[in-house]
Design a protein around this motif. Structure first.
Motif, PDB file in Angstrom:
ATOM      1  N   ARG B   5     -12.355  -8.525   1.607  1.00  0.00           N
ATOM      2  CA  ARG B   5     -11.979  -7.659   2.279  1.00  0.00           C
ATOM      3  C   ARG B   5     -10.517  -6.746   1.817  1.00  0.00           C
ATOM      4  NH1 ARG B   5     -11.993  -6.945   8.662  1.00  0.00           N
ATOM      5  NH2 ARG B   5     -13.825  -8.561   7.884  1.00  0.00           N
ATOM      6  N   VAL B   6      -9.608  -7.604   1.721  1.00  0.00           N
ATOM      7  CA  VAL B   6      -8.118  -7.702   1.100  1.00  0.00           C
ATOM      8  C   VAL B   6      -8.484  -7.093  -0.415  1.00  0.00           C
ATOM      9  CG1 VAL B   6      -6.273  -8.999   0.590  1.00  0.00           C
ATOM     10  CG2 VAL B   6      -7.007  -9.204   2.394  1.00  0.00           C
ATOM     11  N   ALA B   7      -8.758  -7.480  -1.104  1.00  0.00           N
ATOM     12  CA  ALA B   7      -9.058  -7.674  -2.062  1.00  0.00           C
ATOM     13  C   ALA B   7      -9.591  -6.444  -2.920  1.00  0.00           C
ATOM     14  CB  ALA B   7      -9.949  -7.968  -3.127  1.00  0.00           C
ATOM     15  N   ALA B   8     -11.252  -6.220  -2.085  1.00  0.00           N
ATOM     16  CA  ALA B   8     -11.212  -4.615  -2.395  1.00  0.00           C
ATOM     17  C   ALA B   8     -10.268  -3.925  -2.155  1.00  0.00           C
ATOM     18  CB  ALA B   8     -12.531  -4.384  -0.758  1.00  0.00           C
ATOM     19  N   ALA B   9      -9.779  -3.461  -0.502  1.00  0.00           N
ATOM     20  CA  ALA B   9      -7.930  -3.145  -0.269  1.00  0.00           C
ATOM     21  C   ALA B   9      -7.232  -3.118  -1.619  1.00  0.00           C
ATOM     22  CB  ALA B   9      -7.864  -3.481   1.263  1.00  0.00           C
ATOM     23  N   LEU B  10      -7.082  -4.143  -1.726  1.00  0.00           N
ATOM     24  CA  LEU B  10      -5.924  -3.778  -2.732  1.00  0.00           C
ATOM     25  C   LEU B  10      -6.372  -3.094  -4.584  1.00  0.00           C
ATOM     26  CD1 LEU B  10      -4.304  -7.181  -2.808  1.00  0.00           C
ATOM     27  CD2 LEU B  10      -3.418  -5.309  -2.804  1.00  0.00           C
ATOM     28  N   GLY B  11      -7.733  -3.268  -4.845  1.00  0.00           N
ATOM     29  CA  GLY B  11      -8.481  -3.106  -5.688  1.00  0.00           C
ATOM     30  C   GLY B  11      -8.054  -1.301  -5.574  1.00  0.00           C
ATOM     31  N   GLY B  12      -8.749  -0.941  -4.194  1.00  0.00           N
ATOM     32  CA  GLY B  12      -8.629   1.128  -3.837  1.00  0.00           C
ATOM     33  C   GLY B  12      -7.440   1.665  -4.532  1.00  0.00           C
ATOM     34  N   VAL B  13      -6.486   0.466  -4.117  1.00  0.00           N
ATOM     35  CA  VAL B  13      -5.035   1.682  -4.497  1.00  0.00           C
ATOM     36  C   VAL B  13      -4.745   1.587  -6.010  1.00  0.00           C
ATOM     37  CG1 VAL B  13      -2.544   1.028  -4.239  1.00  0.00           C
ATOM     38  CG2 VAL B  13      -4.007  -0.142  -2.081  1.00  0.00           C
ATOM     39  N   PRO B  14      -4.704   3.000  -6.135  1.00  0.00           N
ATOM     40  CA  PRO B  14      -4.156   3.258  -7.266  1.00  0.00           C
ATOM     41  C   PRO B  14      -2.751   3.003  -8.072  1.00  0.00           C
ATOM     42  CG  PRO B  14      -3.580   4.835  -6.095  1.00  0.00           C
ATOM     43  CD  PRO B  14      -4.044   4.328  -4.929  1.00  0.00           C
ATOM     44  N   TRP B  15      -3.357   1.360  -8.643  1.00  0.00           N
ATOM     45  CA  TRP B  15      -0.898   0.847  -8.448  1.00  0.00           C
ATOM     46  C   TRP B  15      -0.229   1.556  -9.998  1.00  0.00           C
ATOM     47  CZ3 TRP B  15      -0.192  -1.907  -5.494  1.00  0.00           C
ATOM     48  CH2 TRP B  15      -0.898  -2.980  -4.751  1.00  0.00           C
ATOM     49  N   TRP B  16      -1.352   2.226 -10.635  1.00  0.00           N
ATOM     50  CA  TRP B  16      -0.478   2.755 -11.836  1.00  0.00           C
ATOM     51  C   TRP B  16       0.150   4.407 -11.052  1.00  0.00           C
ATOM     52  CZ3 TRP B  16      -0.786   8.968 -12.140  1.00  0.00           C
ATOM     53  CH2 TRP B  16      -1.973   8.944 -11.756  1.00  0.00           C
ATOM     54  N   LEU B  17      -0.336   4.533 -10.212  1.00  0.00           N
ATOM     55  CA  LEU B  17       0.853   5.760  -8.975  1.00  0.00           C
ATOM     56  C   LEU B  17       1.992   5.249  -8.906  1.00  0.00           C
ATOM     57  CD1 LEU B  17       0.632   8.476  -8.192  1.00  0.00           C
ATOM     58  CD2 LEU B  17      -0.951   8.463  -6.853  1.00  0.00           C
ATOM     59  N   VAL B  18       1.677   4.149  -8.292  1.00  0.00           N
ATOM     60  CA  VAL B  18       2.575   3.165  -6.888  1.00  0.00           C
ATOM     61  C   VAL B  18       3.871   3.118  -8.596  1.00  0.00           C
ATOM     62  CG1 VAL B  18       3.311   0.742  -5.905  1.00  0.00           C
ATOM     63  CG2 VAL B  18       1.685   1.897  -5.333  1.00  0.00           C
ATOM     64  N   LEU B  19       3.236   2.386  -9.012  1.00  0.00           N
ATOM     65  CA  LEU B  19       4.118   2.341 -10.695  1.00  0.00           C
ATOM     66  C   LEU B  19       5.279   2.926 -10.962  1.00  0.00           C
ATOM     67  CD1 LEU B  19       5.626  -0.550 -11.818  1.00  0.00           C
ATOM     68  CD2 LEU B  19       3.689   0.669 -13.562  1.00  0.00           C
ATOM     69  N   VAL B  20       4.405   4.892 -10.967  1.00  0.00           N
ATOM     70  CA  VAL B  20       4.990   5.459 -11.450  1.00  0.00           C
ATOM     71  C   VAL B  20       5.913   6.315 -10.185  1.00  0.00           C
ATOM     72  CG1 VAL B  20       5.218   7.721 -12.125  1.00  0.00           C
ATOM     73  CG2 VAL B  20       3.453   6.392 -12.968  1.00  0.00           C
TER      74      VAL B  20
END
Lengths: 255, 271
Positions: B5-20
């Protein structure tokens, strides 16, 4: 003066290239001298194998297809005349398509009220009221604000019939109205069509629905290779066809 | 289970956007803490209005021109089709920078000449003054060039949209007695535009970026102000950081809106 819809010696050839570059070895004779009269209030069913020209004939009646030669009359209007008033002819003759073709961006109510509003210049309120009544008549009173994609095939086709009726046509053309429907939805559409036939609507129907033919059709026309092979009452054509070709075809679809 | 569930939740995050966004915040806070960055921010921000004005005006005008070109391109009337295809192919075959120079230094004098010829009686009577190249400032010429260039791309988008509408929709409209024009306006265009809305919105992002080209004409947009500032202070690193920051703020937020729009349309179509 004979029929209300009169088709005289209709001929039409399709080339392989739609843009008009006809290569002579690929010509398809869709209509090869078809003559047919449909009286006011008559219901005529056209049957025949695919490619026999039955849809082309139907589409020529409101000039979605143009003929190479021959004439088509609706009442006193020559559909095939070069400067025919297509708009008036199409207002007079409604059409129902195999794939429904409801306007995808409009609600069911808007689908039915659009043409009266912008072609007939009926007031918006009046057009909506008429549309509501028509949709009620085809059993869709609770779906007025739905969009076509939210309805089943049978519901869409009934809405499409209501849309054609909204222009108050003098005749209706049906191009395989139930061919795209799941079996359990065919009846609801045929019931609407049968009711229209009973009310005296002039109907030209391309379909293989034998049940509808027996219940509502005055005449069955069998076409093959762009010609009318034979015609008669449903009883006569279905149980004692004169031509072998007709009997073969019927044996094929009745199984 | 829990780890999935944690992996799924993390996978759904747009990481490129968080970085930007993270980098953006870091850049903004460090920059505003630094006096020289504050000055650069203030300077470059003056170009923001020009950049946006050029982009918005050119975009709006190219939507209108592009719609008519696209309609002509999809027309059944051959001369219209040929003329619009000619225009579109010509313009799409040129670098935007060349179009810009061309309109600025060939188009503007030509336009002045044409207007003078057309309005000759008024000019002779003294009601209006004769046009000269300099009657059109460079910002206007730049916007005109971007408009003419983007209209070609937008026309192709409209054409694709018009052709994406099912043939049966047009037949149904004709069968109901709608004229070709009514069919286009009431049935085809509403569906066509809806289908190409994301593509049209992307052109706005593109035109914001291409608006930087107007700096070659000396128009005081973000890029031009940055260029001049950097050249006079030798603070290339800081200045172009700020310039890039301004563009990214506009383009990334707009790209996200386009994606949201795409998702919404997809959801509505699936319903």
């Amino acid at each position: 003066m004979s029929g209300f819809i009169r088709i005289v010696e209709a001929r039409k050839t399709f080339g392989d290239d739609v843009r008009g570059n006809r290569s002579h070895n690929q010509l398809v004779r869709a209509l090869d001298g078809v003559s047919l009269d449909v009286d006011k209030g008559e219901v005529v069913l056209i049957i025949g194998p695919s490619g026999s020209g039955k849809s082309t004939l139907l589409r020529a009646v409101n000039r979605l297809e143009t003929l190479d030669s021959g004439e088509i009359w609706i009442g006193d209007d020559a559909v095939t005349a070069k400067h025919a008033d297509l708009r008036r002819i199409r207002e007079d003759v409604g059409m129902v398509f195999q794939s429904f073709n409801l306007f995808a961006h409009l609600s069911i109510l808007e689908n039915v009220s659009l043409a009266p509003r912008i072609v007939r210049k009926v007031s918006a309120a009046q057009a909506r009221e008429t549309a509501r009544q028509l949709l009620e008549r085809v059993g869709l009173a609770d779906k007025l604000d739905r969009y076509p994609r939210q309805l089943s095939g049978g519901q869409q086709q009934r809405a499409a019939i209501a849309r054609a009726l909204a222009m108050n046509p003098r005749a209706l053309l049906f191009d395989e109205p139930t061919s795209a429907l799941d079996p359990e939805m065919i009846k609801e559409v045929l019931d609407v069509m049968t009711a229209l036939a009973d009310e005296g609507m002039t109907m030209l129907v391309v379909s293989h629905e034998m049940g509808f033919a027996r219940a509502a059709a005055d005449r069955v026309v069998f076409m093959d290779n762009g010609r009318i092979v034979e015609q008669g009452s449903p009883e006569q054509v279905f149980s004692s066809a004169r031509e072998t070709r007709t009997r073969e075809f019927l044996a094929h679809i009745l199984n | 289970m829990k780890r999935n569930r944690v992996a799924a939740a993390l996978g759904g995050v747009p990481w490129w956007l968080v970085l930007v966004v993270g980098l953006g915040i870091v850049a903004l806070t460090t920059a505003l803490a630094d006096a020289s960055y504050r000055v650069i921010f203030g300077a470059v921000a003056k170009g923001f209005g020009v950049t946006m004005t050029v982009a918005v005006v050119s975009y709006a005008a190219s939507l209108v021109l592009g719609l008519f070109l696209g309609l002509a391109r999809a027309s059944r009337f051959r001369p219209l089709r040929e003329v619009s295809t000619f225009y579109i192919e010509l313009v799409r075959g040129l670098p935007m920078l060349v179009i810009l120079y061309y309109i600025a230094f060939v188009g503007a004098p030509a336009l002045a000449g044409v207007l003078n010829a057309l309005l000759a009686p008024l000019i002779r009577s003294g009601a209006i003054e004769a046009f000269q190249s300099r009657s059109f400032d460079f910002a206007t010429r730049a916007a005109l060039a971007l408009t003419l260039g983007y209209a070609a791309f937008i026309a192709e988008i409209f054409r694709a949209g018009i052709e994406s509408v099912d043939r049966g929709q047009i037949e149904a409209a004709h069968a109901l007695g709608l004229s070709p024009a009514q069919t286009m306006v009431r049935v085809v265009l509403p569906q066509a535009i809806r289908n190409v809305l994301p593509a049209l919105a992307n052109e706005f992002v593109a035109i914001i970026k291409d608006s930087a080209l107007v700096s070659v004409l000396g128009v005081q947009d973000i890029t031009q102000i940055g260029k001049v500032y950097a050249a006079s202070t030798f603070k290339f690193f800081e200045t172009y950081n700020v310039v890039a920051f301004f563009y990214l703020c506009m383009t990334i937020s707009l790209s996200m809106l386009v994606r949201a729009l795409e998702r919404r349309l997809k959801r509505e179509n699936a319903r």
